[in-house]
Design an enzyme around this catalytic site. Sequence first.
Site, PDB file in Angstrom:
ATOM      1  CG  ASP A 164      -2.101   0.880   1.118  1.00 10.43           C
ATOM      2  OD1 ASP A 164      -2.280   1.502   0.050  1.00 10.43           O
ATOM      3  OD2 ASP A 164      -2.870   0.966   2.096  1.00 10.43           O
ATOM      4  CG  HIS A 201       0.180   1.925  -9.377  1.00 11.90           C
ATOM      5  ND1 HIS A 201      -0.090   1.617  -8.064  1.00 11.90           N
ATOM      6  CD2 HIS A 201      -0.908   2.621  -9.816  1.00 11.90           C
ATOM      7  CE1 HIS A 201      -1.286   2.097  -7.732  1.00 11.90           C
ATOM      8  NE2 HIS A 201      -1.791   2.725  -8.783  1.00 11.90           N
ATOM      9  CG  LEU A 208       9.525 -17.111  -3.308  1.00  5.29           C
ATOM     10  CD1 LEU A 208       9.434 -17.077  -1.781  1.00  5.29           C
ATOM     11  CD2 LEU A 208       9.985 -15.732  -3.813  1.00  5.29           C
TER      12      LEU A 208
HETATM   13  C1  FPP Z   1      -1.877   0.234  -3.335  1.00  3.96           C
HETATM   14  O1  FPP Z   1      -1.407   1.554  -3.429  1.00  3.96           O
HETATM   15  C2  FPP Z   1      -1.348  -0.556  -4.432  1.00  3.96           C
HETATM   16  C3  FPP Z   1      -2.089  -1.129  -5.425  1.00  3.96           C
HETATM   17  C4  FPP Z   1      -3.552  -0.978  -5.518  1.00  3.96           C
HETATM   18  C5  FPP Z   1      -1.479  -1.900  -6.513  1.00  3.96           C
HETATM   19  C6  FPP Z   1      -0.310  -2.767  -6.168  1.00  3.96           C
HETATM   20  C7  FPP Z   1       0.505  -2.934  -7.391  1.00  3.96           C
HETATM   21  C8  FPP Z   1       1.863  -2.876  -7.447  1.00  3.96           C
HETATM   22  C9  FPP Z   1       2.718  -2.768  -6.278  1.00  3.96           C
HETATM   23  C10 FPP Z   1       2.597  -2.876  -8.724  1.00  3.96           C
HETATM   24  C11 FPP Z   1       2.575  -4.060  -9.597  1.00  3.96           C
HETATM   25  C12 FPP Z   1       2.596  -5.388  -8.961  1.00  3.96           C
HETATM   26  C13 FPP Z   1       3.311  -6.431  -9.427  1.00  3.96           C
HETATM   27  C14 FPP Z   1       3.119  -7.775  -8.851  1.00  3.96           C
HETATM   28  C15 FPP Z   1       4.312  -6.285 -10.491  1.00  3.96           C
HETATM   29  P1  FPP Z   1      -2.483   2.717  -3.571  1.00  3.96           P
HETATM   30  O2  FPP Z   1      -2.601   3.042  -5.008  1.00  3.96           O
HETATM   31  O3  FPP Z   1      -3.745   2.340  -2.902  1.00  3.96           O
HETATM   32  O4  FPP Z   1      -1.762   3.874  -2.797  1.00  3.96           O
HETATM   33  P2  FPP Z   1      -2.425   5.033  -1.959  1.00  3.96           P
HETATM   34  O5  FPP Z   1      -3.222   4.388  -0.845  1.00  3.96           O
HETATM   35  O6  FPP Z   1      -1.257   5.809  -1.451  1.00  3.96           O
HETATM   36  O7  FPP Z   1      -3.296   5.817  -2.902  1.00  3.96           O
END
Ligand code: FPP
Length: 243
Positions: free
Chosen positions: A14, A31, A125
């Site tokens: 997050d 992201h 893994l």
């Molecule tokens: C939460 O941050 C994150 C996500 C909804 C997406 C997670 C995806 C990745 C880490 C990248 C790609 C993954 C892989 C496996 C290559 P948020 O957007 O909710 O952040 P915020 O709460 O600060 O708005």
Amino acid sequence: MSQGGGMHVAIIMDGNGRWARSRGLPRTRGHREGANAVRRVVEAAPGLGIDTLTLYAFSADNWKRPRPEVNALMRLLHRYLRTETAELVERGVRVTLLGRRDRLPSRVLSAAEAAESATRDGTELELRLAIDYSARDALVRAAELLRGSHDPVCLHRFSQALAQAMHAPGLVRDVDLLIRTSGEERLSDFLLWECAYAEFVFTPTLWPDFTGEDLRKAVEVYRQRDRRFGGLSAEGERQAAAG
Ligand code: FPP
């Protein structure tokens, strides 16, 4: 601890959006940096005694985000799966997908299934990517699978059905340690069943800043915890035995 002797760590990644906003960058850039953090934890995990890593990459509720952000996340997942597979094979990482497969863009699904098949012999893994995942949805599907069955439903059979509902191999695996970054402290429909006895570690670090060293520290905190699974601690048992 767990079946293979190693730990199962699950991560709610997050804070990508906040990471980007604090730098005046578009959320999608956060992201992208988040994908680099994924590479770092995958690299660090086996050396820390982790044999299963489940990452919450896209929740069933994430479809509610603006279309351009959803598209960017799907493109990123596609790119990760396409470009990392060879490296994952090299590292002995076995990739499996967790979640619904029927709503994914077809190129994401075929890249994920190609990665599953190319990495299926990996033994270092197990990397489980939760995409279009909802724990409640998985539990409802497992219950559906068992409906009408004449055999008594026990925990083992339910666990089998839950794995089947998510196309996961074998049985579902209990989570040992759940990490959530960015200071939020909630489960957000992630692995509700598997976290029955999980230890939780919350860190204020935003996901794009998360490193192998942060993972090591979280594992260290976990190792200092006294896991009792409803029983007594070793010390408690000694005291009880002494009367
Ligand atoms: C939460 O941050 C994150 C996500 C909804 C997406 C997670 C995806 C990745 C880490 C990248 C790609 C993954 C892989 C496996 C290559 P948020 O957007 O909710 O952040 P915020 O709460 O600060 O708005």
